[in-house]
Design an enzyme around this catalytic site. Structure first.
Site, PDB file in Angstrom:
ATOM      1  N   LYS A   1       0.811  -1.099  -0.228  1.00  0.00           N
ATOM      2  CA  LYS A   1       0.016  -0.167  -0.062  1.00  0.00           C
ATOM      3  C   LYS A   1       0.873   1.246   0.017  1.00  0.00           C
ATOM      4  O   LYS A   1       1.671   1.238   0.636  1.00  0.00           O
ATOM      5  CB  LYS A   1      -0.872  -0.109   1.198  1.00  0.00           C
ATOM      6  CG  LYS A   1      -1.923   1.021   1.454  1.00  0.00           C
ATOM      7  CD  LYS A   1      -2.880   0.739   2.560  1.00  0.00           C
ATOM      8  CE  LYS A   1      -3.888   1.873   2.795  1.00  0.00           C
ATOM      9  NZ  LYS A   1      -5.025   1.724   3.920  1.00  0.00           N
TER      10      LYS A   1
ATOM     11  N   SER B   1      -9.275   1.725   2.529  1.00  0.00           N
ATOM     12  CA  SER B   1      -8.659   2.304   1.909  1.00  0.00           C
ATOM     13  C   SER B   1      -7.606   1.538   1.415  1.00  0.00           C
ATOM     14  O   SER B   1      -6.920   1.985   0.328  1.00  0.00           O
ATOM     15  CB  SER B   1      -7.867   3.554   2.609  1.00  0.00           C
ATOM     16  OG  SER B   1      -7.133   3.092   4.011  1.00  0.00           O
TER      17      SER B   1
ATOM     18  N   SER C   1      -9.853  -0.504   6.983  1.00  0.00           N
ATOM     19  CA  SER C   1      -9.282  -0.089   5.663  1.00  0.00           C
ATOM     20  C   SER C   1      -8.553  -1.595   5.151  1.00  0.00           C
ATOM     21  O   SER C   1      -8.373  -1.540   4.068  1.00  0.00           O
ATOM     22  CB  SER C   1      -8.330   0.761   5.847  1.00  0.00           C
ATOM     23  OG  SER C   1      -8.902   2.112   5.656  1.00  0.00           O
TER      24      SER C   1
END
Lengths: 65, 459
Positions: B76, B151, B175
């Site tokens: 990420k 996210s 997330s």
């Protein structure tokens, strides 16, 4: 807890350093802030919390920082 | 079909699979699919092939470092990577090139992983899906008009599509588990303090958790094994033993005591029939395996959501204040609108939320006193159309994941089948602090019976 009206909301934004156009303030107030106002009320637990109730901290006296 | 990490590890160890060939297959998949899915912010094919060749050298010399050696993954793009841009999917950090790896990035590299690239996120792990940023939002590979959740959106999309075998995420209010649920994969938010947060761009200091996403619970256990461990330079890192997270994989759930938080999805935030069926099916599977399954009553979901959201936004505002007051319109619309909510909160709002947090932790612990696990809905619905997701969707209704950020308990999202439109549905398995092996054991059983792990997105 008294809720904020839009003028007070705008004042708090300006105090925080956000000098936004009125239309943007109005949008923030009427959409997102209504959910947050309800959450601010919720965490007060109806005023029934004992005065000695501590907050949750991540600090400890043995902190390495 | 892209193998699981466990399958690939066995084949690499047996020298029947070349890490270089596996990596080339992943890179080809990225080349073909990412123009549609937008899972990657940055592709690193040269680095990937160099990592893969190094792993193959160890394979040939029989000096493999373990099951992650030669496994293609992505990070990420809030995980700092030395010498590689780390943007947080924001124009504010478009030119940010860290000098050091995040601690978890270094630990995974030490385990021999192959870095395929940096993955899309919501801006600074909160602002999304956004269409006004330098990179588009990731798309759900099961249907590209659909939302991945966030996210850790790029990780969810890339793993589900088979572009990588696993990846990293972060979880402050869901997330990791949100993208795992909507993309039909597995993702674990481990116990608070289990994985170092050092070098991961923060959102909310007291709620941020690092963890992995992968196709299966077993693969998450393998990734978490490399990510976990005490970091004396992270003030929230816990100095506790790291167990064998895979120890329970394939084990029985006989005798486990499981509480189903049915009121969460029936009363507090009613879910679609497919998502409700996932919980019922998972409960049935656990009961059939010998677990003692009963309903449990926790505080209302909105209580958790309120405390979690206020703490999150207050801490995020404090963190971004120096930049947002000068560069407000460089943030995307979703991010700046969300941050503005932190700007109008008072110190008292924040402290009341922290007091509520302590009460909710105690209430949750009491409700779980005679239970080993909780079974909780994974999402409110199957993946919605991405265009239908508003910037306030995440706060308009109480989410099913925030309770376990607030309490710090380990929570694993696993695929529990498919619902409306053939889209994935999921459940969360939640354990006591530091009991991730039990969480993986039960999650694996649910996934094996319901998750249809032989079925990948078309395309």
């Amino acid at each position: 807890m008294p809720s904020l009206n839009q003028a007070e909301f705008a004042t708090l934004l300006r105090r925080a350093g956000l000098d936004l156009p009125e239309a943007e303030i109005s949008d923030l107030y009427n959409s997102g802030f209504q959910s947050f106002a309800a959450m601010m009320e919720n965490v007060r637990a109806g005023g029934s919390r004992p005065r000695e109730a501590e907050p949750a901290h991540i600090f400890s006296v043995d902190d390495k920082a | 079909m892209t193998p699981t990490i466990a399958e690939a590890a066995r084949a690499i160890a047996a020298r029947t699979l070349s890490p270089v060939e596996l990596t080339e297959a992943c890179l080809a998949r990225v080349e073909a699919r990412d123009p549609v899915l937008h899972a990657f912010i940055l592709r690193t094919p040269e680095r990937a092939l160099a990592d893969a060749r190094a792993a193959e050298g160890r394979q040939m010399r029989r000096t493999l470092r373990g099951p992650l050696d030669g496994i293609p993954i992505g990070h990420k793009d809030i995980y700092e990577t030395a010498g590689l841009p780390t943007t947080a999917h924001s124009r504010l950090l478009a030119d940010h090139v860290p000098v050091a790896d995040a601690q978890t990035v270094a630990q995974l590299a030490g385990a021999g992983v192959v870095l395929v690239g940096k993955l899309a996120t919501h801006e600074f792990a909160i602002g999304g899906p956004s269409f006004d940023l330098p990179w588009p939002p990731a798309r759900n590979p099961w249907e590209t008009t659909r939302f991945t959740s966030g996210s850790s959106s790029g990780t969810g999309a890339a793993v589900a599509d088979g572009m990588i075998l696993g990846g990293t995420g972060s979880d402050t209010g869901g997330s990791i588990r949100g993208p795992a649920a909507l993309c039909g994969i597995a993702g674990i938010k481990p116990t608070y303090g289990r994985c170092s947060r050092r070098g991961i761009i923060p959102l909310s200091f007291s709620l941020d958790h690092a963890g992995p996403l992968a196709w299966t619970a077993e693969d998450c256990a393998l990734l978490l094994q490399a990510m976990a461990g005490h970091d004396p330079l992270d003030p929230a890192s816990a100095n506790v033993p790291v167990p064998d997270f895979s120890a329970g994989i394939g084990g029985s759930v006989q005798g486990l005591r499981v509480g189903v938080a049915r009121h969460f999805h029936e009363r507090d935030n009613p879910v679609t029939p497919g998502c409700a069926r996932a919980v019922e099916d998972a409960a049935r599977v656990l009961a059939a395996g010998g677990a003692a399954v009963r309903d449990v009553t926790l505080p209302p979901l909105m209580d958790y959501q309120s405390a979690n959201s206020l703490i999150l936004h207050a801490e995020a505002w404090a963190l971004h204040e120096p930049w947002i007051t000068r560069r407000f319109h460089e943030y995307g619309d979703v991010m700046r609108s969300r941050l503005a909510m932190g700007a109008v909160m008072s110190a008292t709002d924040y402290i009341q939320a922290l007091r509520r947090r302590r009460e909710l932790v105690a209430a949750t612990r009491a409700a779980m006193a005679d239970l080993d696990l909780l079974l909780v809905a994974g999402a409110q619905s199957e993946a919605p159309l991405i265009e239908s997701v508003s910037k306030w969707t995440a706060v308009a209704k109480p989410g099913f994941m925030a309770p376990f950020n607030l309490t710090g308990l380990p929570s694993l999202s696993v695929c529990a089948g498919f619902g409306e439109g053939g889209l994935p549905v999921a459940v969360q398995v939640v354990g006591h602090a530091w009991q991730e092996p039990t969480v993986f054991r039960a999650g694996h059983v649910i996934e094996r019976e319901l998750g249809e792990r032989g079925l990948r997105p078309a395309g």
